[in-house]
Design a protein around this motif. Structure first.
Motif, PDB file in Angstrom:
ATOM      1  N   SER A 262       4.129  -3.647   5.887  1.00  0.00           N
ATOM      2  CA  SER A 262       4.041  -2.452   5.067  1.00  0.00           C
ATOM      3  C   SER A 262       3.677  -2.795   3.626  1.00  0.00           C
ATOM      4  O   SER A 262       2.832  -2.125   3.021  1.00  0.00           O
ATOM      5  N   ASN A 379      12.505   6.065  16.368  1.00  0.00           N
ATOM      6  CA  ASN A 379      11.115   6.488  16.249  1.00  0.00           C
ATOM      7  C   ASN A 379      11.152   7.931  15.764  1.00  0.00           C
ATOM      8  O   ASN A 379      11.858   8.762  16.340  1.00  0.00           O
ATOM      9  N   GLN A 380      10.388   8.222  14.716  1.00  0.00           N
ATOM     10  CA  GLN A 380      10.477   9.541  14.110  1.00  0.00           C
ATOM     11  C   GLN A 380      10.068  10.641  15.085  1.00  0.00           C
ATOM     12  O   GLN A 380      10.762  11.661  15.203  1.00  0.00           O
ATOM     13  N   ALA A 400       2.998  16.118   8.755  1.00  0.00           N
ATOM     14  CA  ALA A 400       2.343  14.818   8.597  1.00  0.00           C
ATOM     15  C   ALA A 400       0.857  14.985   8.290  1.00  0.00           C
ATOM     16  O   ALA A 400       0.297  14.240   7.463  1.00  0.00           O
ATOM     17  N   LEU A 404      -0.996  13.713   4.963  1.00  0.00           N
ATOM     18  CA  LEU A 404      -2.138  12.802   5.085  1.00  0.00           C
ATOM     19  C   LEU A 404      -3.337  13.318   4.298  1.00  0.00           C
ATOM     20  O   LEU A 404      -3.955  12.561   3.524  1.00  0.00           O
ATOM     21  N   PHE A 422       2.435   7.147   1.685  1.00  0.00           N
ATOM     22  CA  PHE A 422       2.255   7.739   3.010  1.00  0.00           C
ATOM     23  C   PHE A 422       2.204   6.659   4.079  1.00  0.00           C
ATOM     24  O   PHE A 422       2.818   6.796   5.141  1.00  0.00           O
ATOM     25  N   VAL A 423       1.478   5.585   3.806  1.00  0.00           N
ATOM     26  CA  VAL A 423       1.406   4.472   4.764  1.00  0.00           C
ATOM     27  C   VAL A 423       2.791   3.858   4.974  1.00  0.00           C
ATOM     28  O   VAL A 423       3.170   3.522   6.103  1.00  0.00           O
ATOM     29  N   VAL A 426       4.711   6.145   7.298  1.00  0.00           N
ATOM     30  CA  VAL A 426       4.197   6.103   8.669  1.00  0.00           C
ATOM     31  C   VAL A 426       4.646   4.829   9.373  1.00  0.00           C
ATOM     32  O   VAL A 426       5.096   4.861  10.536  1.00  0.00           O
ATOM     33  N   ALA A 429       8.185   5.044  10.200  1.00  0.00           N
ATOM     34  CA  ALA A 429       8.459   6.019  11.252  1.00  0.00           C
ATOM     35  C   ALA A 429       8.259   5.455  12.648  1.00  0.00           C
ATOM     36  O   ALA A 429       8.698   6.058  13.626  1.00  0.00           O
ATOM     37  N   HIS A 447      10.369   9.423   0.605  1.00  0.00           N
ATOM     38  CA  HIS A 447       9.923  10.778   0.924  1.00  0.00           C
ATOM     39  C   HIS A 447       9.843  11.633  -0.345  1.00  0.00           C
ATOM     40  O   HIS A 447       8.835  12.321  -0.592  1.00  0.00           O
TER      41      HIS A 447
END
Length: 499
Positions: A262, A379-380, A400, A404, A422-423, A426, A429, A447
């Motif tokens: 990440s 997992n989201q 989402a 995005l 955002f990345v 994700v 998530a 967030h």
């Protein structure tokens, strides 16, 4: 006789707390009604303080912990944490609620919130929190569900000044948080270090969890702190360098592959957005073609090397041998998470519309399925699908997509930070639930920062459109997130005089 007295005391306490909350909100609105910003940036200190206190006073012993989901990890909540939690919740509600009320009182049309982002967030909360809480197979209501709504609503109303204050506060709070974890190593090593960890790429090196709930959480917090440090560097050069060394050191010792990936991708997003245009100009410069030629040769060499690796590296045999090993089998099953996903899918099939409800993965449910440590679906999408049903999953997908589109649209205006955040969400998530709004915790920080960054970018874009034609434009990336201390500029009148 004792029961009426206890009930009376509780009722009196509730009334007193309501009065204090109302007076505090009114006082906060009065103090900040004439200011361009409030004090919402202090929420990051409050959230991380509660996380640090909860883990510091939990009495946990990471030296005997493991990653298995079938063994119980018992942590006793300290009375001090129970006392401080309502105070912190009241503080968060006051700081965020003041922004919402002040915005409504001022009714400044030039400071309207971005409608698409606001509607998407409200629909997301309604679909993933309100709907399952009221209409799920196991409905349940709690005041904790309101805090993320108020905080997120206030974040969507953020101005550029509030965004900058938020990044500075998040940077300071995260650096203090990880520094406190490092300082505890000599005194309480078993509290912050997992010496029994053997699944990482650094054999024999203990895994650092610090004061975070888990080492993976610490890795993501360290990565987020470095992004904040990149957006808002510290004024003193030596202190800024020390912060980078400490952040990278903690990110390394957390041994979270997800956090490493990440951080690499998020940094690449910022680098591409900020340096990509100038890089392309240099590559295509006909006056000085040397840089472009060297860049093309390096790219061709990388492609040839990758092709040779695929052709002669015996990749198939190595992958087969890896997945036959214990580590490969663990990776294929996502460390046992495939079993949790199967249970989440079964719960969605039982309640496909509004899901199981907010209490999915609580202590009673975990005991029933024999997985005491599975506090969520890891997992989201699977967590939202099982907890909030098809309605919640649809709200998640819509939310989402809006994030995005806005993150890409305002990537240049924010210096790449909208895309990087955002990345980060994700990637998080995939194995965690960073968009869960049934309470507040360290997952809420990224967030909220993304919402504030998007909201401020939309407002700045509107202000540029309203600016008169003769007004000199302000560089977008520089005005949003300056890369560091800049030399003082001459006054506008003096600049015109020299022309």
């Amino acid at each position: 006789m004792d029961q009426p007295i206890v009930i009376s005391v509780l009722v009196a306490g509730a009334i007193l707390a309501a009065l204090v909350a109302a007076l505090g909100m009114a006082g906060a609105v009065h103090v900040t009604s004439r200011r361009a910003q409030g004090y919402m940036h202090f929420i990051f200190y409050a959230i991380l303080l509660m996380v640090a206190m909860a883990n510091l006073l939990s009495g946990r012993d990471l030296s005997s912990s493991n990653m298995k989901f079938d063994e119980v990890a018992v942590f006793v909540r300290h009375p001090l944490v129970s006392l401080m939690q309502p105070i912190a919740s009241l503080l968060l509600l006051t700081l965020a609620g003041e922004r919402v009320i002040t915005h409504w009182i001022r009714r400044d049309k030039s400071a309207q919130a971005p409608s698409a982002l606001l509607v998407a967030f409200l629909l997301f909360w309604l679909g993933t929190v309100a709907a399952p809480a009221l209409l799920g197979a196991h409905p349940h209501l709690s005041h904790d569900y309101v805090y993320p709504l108020v905080i997120g609503f206030a974040a969507v109303l953020a101005t550029a000044t509030e965004r900058d204050l938020a990044f500075s506060a998040a940077r300071n709070a995260l650096l203090l948080f990880i520094a406190a974890g490092l300082l505890l190593i000599p005194f309480k090593p078993s509290l912050v270090l997992d010496a029994s960890y053997t699944q990482g790429l650094l054999p024999g090196v203990p895994r650092l969890a610090g004061l975070a709930p888990h080492a993976v959480s610490l890795g993501m917090l360290a990565q987020l702190g470095l992004l904040c440090l990149l957006a808002r560097p510290l004024q003193r050069v030596w202190l800024n360098r020390l912060a980078w060394v400490m952040g990278l050191f903690v990110l390394f010792l957390a041994q979270s592959k997800t956090a490493w990936i990440s951080f690499t991708l998020c940094s690449a997003c910022i680098l591409i957005v900020r340096q990509g245009p100038s890089f392309m100009r240099r590559v295509g410069d006909p006056v000085r073609p040397e840089f472009g030629i060297v860049s093309l040769l390096v790219f061709m060499a990388a492609v040839v090397g990758f092709a040779a690796l695929l052709m002669f590296g015996d990749i198939d045999a190595r992958l087969s041998s890896f997945f036959d090993s214990a580590q490969g089998a663990q990776l294929a099953s996502m460390t046992g998470r495939d079993q949790i996903w199967a249970i989440a899918y079964d719960e969605w099939q039982r309640s496909p519309v509004f899901g199981y409800g907010p209490t999915l993965w609580d202590a009673t449910f975990r005991e029933a399925i024999g997985m005491p440590n599975a506090t969520h679906a890891h997992n989201q999408f699977m967590d939202t699908l099982s907890r909030s049903g098809t309605v919640g999953a649809a709200a998640l997908v819509l939310y989402a997509l809006v994030l995005l589109v806005l993150s890409i649209r305002y990537a240049r205006a924010s210096g790449g930070l909208t895309l990087a955040l955002f990345v980060a969400l994700v990637l998080r998530a995939i194995s965690e639930v960073p968009l869960l709004l049934f309470g507040y915790g360290p997952e809420l920080i990224a967030h909220v920062l993304l919402l504030m960054t998007l909201a401020a970018a939309v407002r700045e874009a509107r202000e540029r459109k309203r600016r008169p034609a003769n007004t000199p434009p302000v560089p977008r990336a520089a005005s949003a997130f300056p890369p560091g201390p800049r030399a003082p500029q001459p006054p506008l009148a003096a600049a015109r005089l020299h022309r």
